[in-house]
Design an enzyme around this catalytic site. Structure first.
Site, short mmCIF file in Angstrom:
data_model
loop_
_atom_site.label_atom_id
_atom_site.label_comp_id
_atom_site.label_asym_id
_atom_site.label_seq_id
_atom_site.Cartn_x
_atom_site.Cartn_y
_atom_site.Cartn_z
CE1 TYR A 153 26.10 66.53 -16.72
CE2 TYR A 153 25.55 68.85 -16.46
CZ TYR A 153 25.35 67.64 -17.09
OH TYR A 153 24.42 67.53 -18.08
CD GLU A 181 24.05 61.25 -17.02
OE1 GLU A 181 23.25 61.17 -16.07
OE2 GLU A 181 24.70 62.27 -17.26
CG HIS A 198 18.59 61.29 -21.70
ND1 HIS A 198 19.72 62.01 -22.06
CD2 HIS A 198 18.33 61.65 -20.43
CE1 HIS A 198 20.11 62.77 -21.05
NE2 HIS A 198 19.29 62.57 -20.04
CD GLU A 213 17.95 68.76 -14.26
OE1 GLU A 213 18.11 69.15 -15.42
OE2 GLU A 213 18.52 67.77 -13.77
CD1 TRP A 214 16.68 64.79 -15.15
CD2 TRP A 214 15.02 63.53 -15.99
NE1 TRP A 214 17.04 64.40 -16.43
CE2 TRP A 214 16.05 63.62 -16.97
CE3 TRP A 214 13.90 62.78 -16.30
CZ2 TRP A 214 15.97 63.00 -18.23
CZ3 TRP A 214 13.81 62.16 -17.55
CH2 TRP A 214 14.83 62.27 -18.49
CD GLU A 237 23.95 65.04 -20.48
OE1 GLU A 237 23.92 65.41 -19.29
OE2 GLU A 237 23.15 64.20 -20.94
CG PHE A 273 21.40 72.43 -16.08
CD1 PHE A 273 22.75 72.17 -15.84
CD2 PHE A 273 20.47 71.99 -15.14
CE1 PHE A 273 23.15 71.47 -14.71
CE2 PHE A 273 20.86 71.30 -14.00
CZ PHE A 273 22.21 71.04 -13.79
CD GLN A 303 16.29 66.30 -19.02
OE1 GLN A 303 17.15 65.71 -19.65
NE2 GLN A 303 16.57 67.11 -18.01
C1 GBH Z 1 22.59 64.96 -16.37
O1 GBH Z 1 23.18 64.02 -15.53
C2 GBH Z 1 21.43 64.35 -17.09
O2 GBH Z 1 21.88 63.55 -18.13
C3 GBH Z 1 20.50 65.39 -17.64
O3 GBH Z 1 19.33 64.80 -18.10
C4 GBH Z 1 20.20 66.42 -16.58
O4 GBH Z 1 19.35 67.40 -17.05
C5 GBH Z 1 21.52 67.03 -16.13
O5 GBH Z 1 22.29 66.02 -15.56
C6 GBH Z 1 21.38 68.07 -15.06
O6 GBH Z 1 20.93 67.51 -13.86
O7 GBH Z 1 20.99 63.92 -6.34
O8 GBH Z 1 22.97 64.07 -5.02
O9 GBH Z 1 22.26 61.94 -5.81
C7 GBH Z 1 24.32 64.46 -14.83
C8 GBH Z 1 24.80 63.43 -13.83
C9 GBH Z 1 24.13 62.13 -11.96
C10 GBH Z 1 24.24 64.49 -11.80
C11 GBH Z 1 23.26 62.08 -10.75
C12 GBH Z 1 23.37 64.45 -10.57
C13 GBH Z 1 22.60 63.12 -8.71
C14 GBH Z 1 23.30 63.62 -7.48
N1 GBH Z 1 23.94 63.38 -12.66
N2 GBH Z 1 23.53 63.19 -9.87
S1 GBH Z 1 22.31 63.38 -6.06
#
Ligand code: GBH
Length: 617
Positions: A372, A242, A186, A501-502, A447, A510, A88
Site C-alpha cells: 500500500y 499478512e 484472513h 475496516e477492522w 492487495e 477503500f 470484513q
Molecule cells: C490490509 O493490510 C488488510 O489486509 C485489509 O484487511 C485491510 O482492509 C486493508 O489493509 C486496509 O487497511 O496502524 O499505523 O500501525 C494492509 C497492511 C498493515 C496496513 C498494518 C496498516 C497498520 C499501520 N496494513 N498497518 S498502524
C-alpha cells in the site's frame, strides 16, 4: 553498374534501419513519462549489516520511471482482480460462530459497535447480487477469504452449513466466469483456539490462539477439509493473509484481535504461522496435487526508503526491509529468518528444526504481495522510546522506525488512513527488490488500494477521482517494474466494496463500490458503484491489453538466428532486451523489405539487368 547498384542497396538498407531504430527508440521514450516527478533518486541499499549473502539493492536499474497510466498496456494474460476478506464483508449470517475479532470488537468498542460490525456488508445474504455486480463490472478474478469459525468446530468436525455457503458462492462465481482466489485465513481466528481445552474460560480473555502450538495442527485439519470440499476448480490459494500484521498488531501492540501484547509472543506467533502455512502447503502437494492449484501466503510490506544518503540510514532501511518483508519471505524462500533479525533479536526469535526448514523452504508457488505505501527509514539507535516511534514504528527490541516524513518533505500524499501515503514509485522499487532478492519469482499483487474519507453527500463520495489516479499511478509503477524484468502476473485492487475496516469499522472506505451503512435496519447496505469502478473495469475488461504480436513474415529466416535481436536489444537497457528484440525483429524485417524495394527501384533506373541482384537479402 552492378557494383554501384549494390552499394546503393546497402546504403538504403542502413539508412532505413537507422531511421527505424530511431523511431523505435522515440516510441519507447514516449511510453514512459515520469508521473511521480519528485521521488527521491534511487539509492542503493547495501548488504545487510550482519553480512548475509544477498544485497537488497533498491533499484538495480537506475532512476525509477513510472509509466503514464493512459499509456500503460499489460500483457493479455495479466490477471486483474478485486479483493475482499470474510470477516470484513460476510457478516455473521448462517449462525456463524464467534471469532477473535467479534470478541475483540465487543471488548474494545462496545456491544453496539460490535453488533454493527457483525453485519459486515451482508455479503452472506447478498452474495448473489454482489457476484452479479462484479460480473457486470468485468471482474475476472475475485480474491476472497474463508471464515474458519464458519467451517470448523472445536472438536475438529465440519460445519456443513458453512461449506454449503461457500459452495453456493463458488458456484455463482463459476457461472459468471469469475476465477476464485481463496485465502484460508484472513485474521478471523475461531474463538475456541483461544482456550486450552477449547472452551471459553470464565473471564473470556483470549489465552493465546496463534501463540498456542496446537494451532498448527488445527490449521492443517482446517486446510485439509477445505481442499477436500472446495478445492476442485480453485487454482490459486493463499494460506495466511499478512502474518506480520497479525503478529505486530494482534500480539505485539494489542491493537488488533486478540489484543495481546508481547514482543516475544509475536515472534512465536509468526513462527507458528510459518509452520502452519508450510504444513498446509505440504499437505496439498501430497494429497491434492491432482487439483493443480498454486499456493502462497500473502505478505504485506511497505517499501523502506532511506531517509538520507548516510550509510546508517541505508543500513537501517535494509534492516527494515528484512523485517517488513524478510521476516516471512526469507523463510519461505531460503528456509530461515534473515540473519539481521537473528543477530538483533537473538533468543527472542524461535529456531526451526532442520526438518521444519526443509518443509518451509520452497513452500510458495508464487509471491503474493500486499502493498500500500512506503516510508522513510532513519537510523535510530536502540533503545527507542515509544514517543520516538513514527507511524508504523515498532516496539522494542526492534531498532527500526518508519517515518512518513523526511526532515524536508512528506513521502507522499496522505490518504484517509494516516499510515497510508500515496507513493507509486515505492511499488516499483519493492517489486524489483523481490525480483533481485528472491530469485525472480512470479508475483501477484494480491492487495493494493487507498481509502478516501466520505464527502458531503453520496454523489460527491462516488466521484472518487483520487482513487482513479491512485490506481493508474500504482498500475503504472507495476508496469514499469515489469518492463525492468519483474514477473508480475496479476494485480488485485483492495477492495471491491467498502467494508468493515477492522477497528475502524465502517469509517474507512477503500471500496470501488460505496456501501450505505446509514438508514433503518432493512434499508441499509445498499451498493453504489463509484467512478473508480468504471475506470478500473476498463483494465479488467482487457481494454489496456497489449496488441497481439504481429506474426513474423515467412522469410525463411530461422528465429534462433538472433544476432540482429542482440544488436537491437543493445539500444535499450539489458533487461528490456527481450521485449525490445521482439519488436526489433519485426522492424528489421520491415527494413529489409523496404531496402530491397528501394534497391530494386534504384537499380532499375541505373542498370537494366533487373534480375541479377535477386539474392540481395
Ligand atoms: C490490509 O493490510 C488488510 O489486509 C485489509 O484487511 C485491510 O482492509 C486493508 O489493509 C486496509 O487497511 O496502524 O499505523 O500501525 C494492509 C497492511 C498493515 C496496513 C498494518 C496498516 C497498520 C499501520 N496494513 N498497518 S498502524
Amino acid at each position: 553498374m552492378r557494383r554501384r547498384g549494390r552499394e546503393i542497396d546497402r546504403a538504403s538498407f542502413g539508412a532505413v534501419l537507422v531511421a527505424s531504430l530511431a523511431l523505435l527508440a522515440t516510441a519507447r521514450a514516449s511510453d514512459e513519462a515520469t508521473l511521480a516527478t519528485e521521488h527521491p533518486k534511487s539509492r542503493a541499499i547495501p548488504s545487510r549489516v550482519s553480512g548475509a549473502s544477498t544485497s537488497a539493492s533498491a533499484d538495480p536499474h537506475g532512476a525509477v520511471t513510472v509509466l503514464k497510466a493512459s499509456n500503460a498496456r499489460f500483457p493479455a494474460s495479466f490477471a486483474f482482480g478485486v479483493a475482499t476478506s470474510a470477516w470484513q464483508i460476510e457478516g455473521a449470517g448462517g449462525k456463524r460462530p464467534e471469532s477473535t475479532w467479534d470478541a475483540f470488537a465487543a471488548a474494545t468498542l462496545g456491544r453496539d459497535a460490535a453488533a454493527e460490525m457483525r453485519r459486515g456488508i451482508e455479503f452472506y445474504e447478498r452474495y448473489e447480487d454482489d457476484v452479479k455486480m462484479m460480473s457486470e463490472a468485468g471482474v475476472k478474478n475475485f480474491k476472497m477469504s474463508l471464515s474458519w469459525p464458519r467451517l470448523m468446530r472445536a472438536d475438529g468436525t465440519k460445519r456443513e452449513e458453512g461449506f454449503k455457503f461457500y459452495e453456493r458462492v463458488l458456484g455463482a462465481l463459476r457461472k459468471s466466469g469469475i476465477e476464485p482466489h481463496i485465502t484460508l485465513f484472513h485474521w478471523d481466528t475461531p474463538i475456541w483456539l483461544c482456550f486450552a481445552n477449547r472452551t471459553r474460560s470464565s473471564n473470556g480473555v483470549c489465552e493465546g490462539a496463534w501463540a498456542r502450538d496446537e494451532v498448527v495442527e488445527a490449521f492443517e485439519t482446517y486446510a485439509d477439509a477445505v481442499f477436500e470440499r472446495l478445492g476442485k476448480g480453485v487454482k490459486y490459494w493463499t494460506t495466511i493473509s499478512e502474518p506480520k500484521t497479525i503478529c505486530e498488531l494482534g500480539y505485539g501492540a494489542g491493537m488488533h484481535a486478540p489484543g495481546r501484547r508481547g514482543v516475544e509472543e509475536q515472534l512465536k506467533v509468526g513462527h507458528n504461522m510459518l509452520l502452519a502455512h508450510a504444513r498446509a502447503v505440504a499437505l496439498y502437494r501430497k494429497k491434492y496435487a491432482d487439483l493443480g492449484g498454486k499456493l502462497s501466503l500473502n505478505l504485506n510490506s511497505a517499501w523502506a526508503e532511506p531517509a538520507s544518503d548516510s550509510m546508517d540510514d541505508a543500513t537501517a532501511a535494509a534492516n527494515a526491509m528484512d523485517e517488513e518483508l524478510g521476516w516471512f519471505a526469507d523463510p519461505v524462500f531460503t528456509g530461515d529468518y534473515p540473519r539481521s533479525m537473528r543477530s538483533r533479536l537473538g533468543y527472542f526469535l524461535p529456531q526451526f528444526t532442520e526438518e521444519q526448514k526443509a518443509q518451509i523452504k520452497g513452500s510458495v508457488d508464487f509471491f503474493a504481495l500486499n502493498h500500500y505505501t512506503s516510508y522513510y527509514v532513519k537510523h535510530v539507535p536502540a533503545p527507542v522510546a515509544a514517543s520516538q516511534l513514527g507511524i508504523g514504528g515498532k516496539p522494542q527490541p526492534w531498532e527500526i522506525t518508519l517515518f512518513a516524513e523526511s526532515s524536508k518533505e512528506p513521502i507522499g500524499k496522505e490518504a484517509q488512513s494516516n499510515w497510508l501515503r500515496v507513493v507509486p514509485w515505492g511499488l516499483e522499487k519493492i517489486l524489483l527488490h523481490i525480483k533481485e532478492k528472491y530469485d525472480d519469482p512470479e508475483i501477484i499483487i494480491t492487495e493494493n488500494g487507498v481509502d478516501i474519507a466520505e464527502k458531503g453527500d453520496i454523489a460527491e463520495t462516488l466521484d472518487d477521482s483520487e482513487r482513479v489516479q491512485f490506481i493508474d499511478a500504482y498500475l503504472g509503477a507495476a508496469r514499469s517494474a515489469m518492463r525492468k524484468g519483474a514477473k508480475v502476473i496479476g494485480y488485485f485492487y483492495w477492495s471491491m466494496f467498502d467494508n468493515i475496516e477492522w477497528v475502524d469499522g465502517a469509517s474507512k472506505r477503500f471500496g470501488l463500490v460505496y456501501i450505505d451503512y446509514s438508514g433503518k435496519y432493512g434499508q441499509k447496505m445498499k451498493r453504489y458503484p463509484k467512478k473508480s469502478l468504471e475506470h478500473y473495469s476498463a483494465y479488467m475488461r482487457g481494454e489496456h491489453a497489449e496488441e497481439p504480436e504481429e506474426p513474423e513474415p515467412a522469410l525463411g529466416v530461422a528465429r534462433e538466428n538472433n544476432a540482429m535481436d542482440d544488436m537491437i536489444a543493445s539500444f535499450g537497457k539489458r533487461s528490456d532486451g527481450e521485449a525490445l528484440a521482439m519488436r526489433g525483429l519485426g522492424v528489421t524485417f520491415a527494413c529489409v523489405f523496404i531496402a530491397a524495394a528501394l534497391a530494386k527501384r534504384v537499380r532499375i533506373d541505373i542498370d537494366d539487368t533487373p534480375n541479377e541482384h535477386s539474392g540481395l537479402v
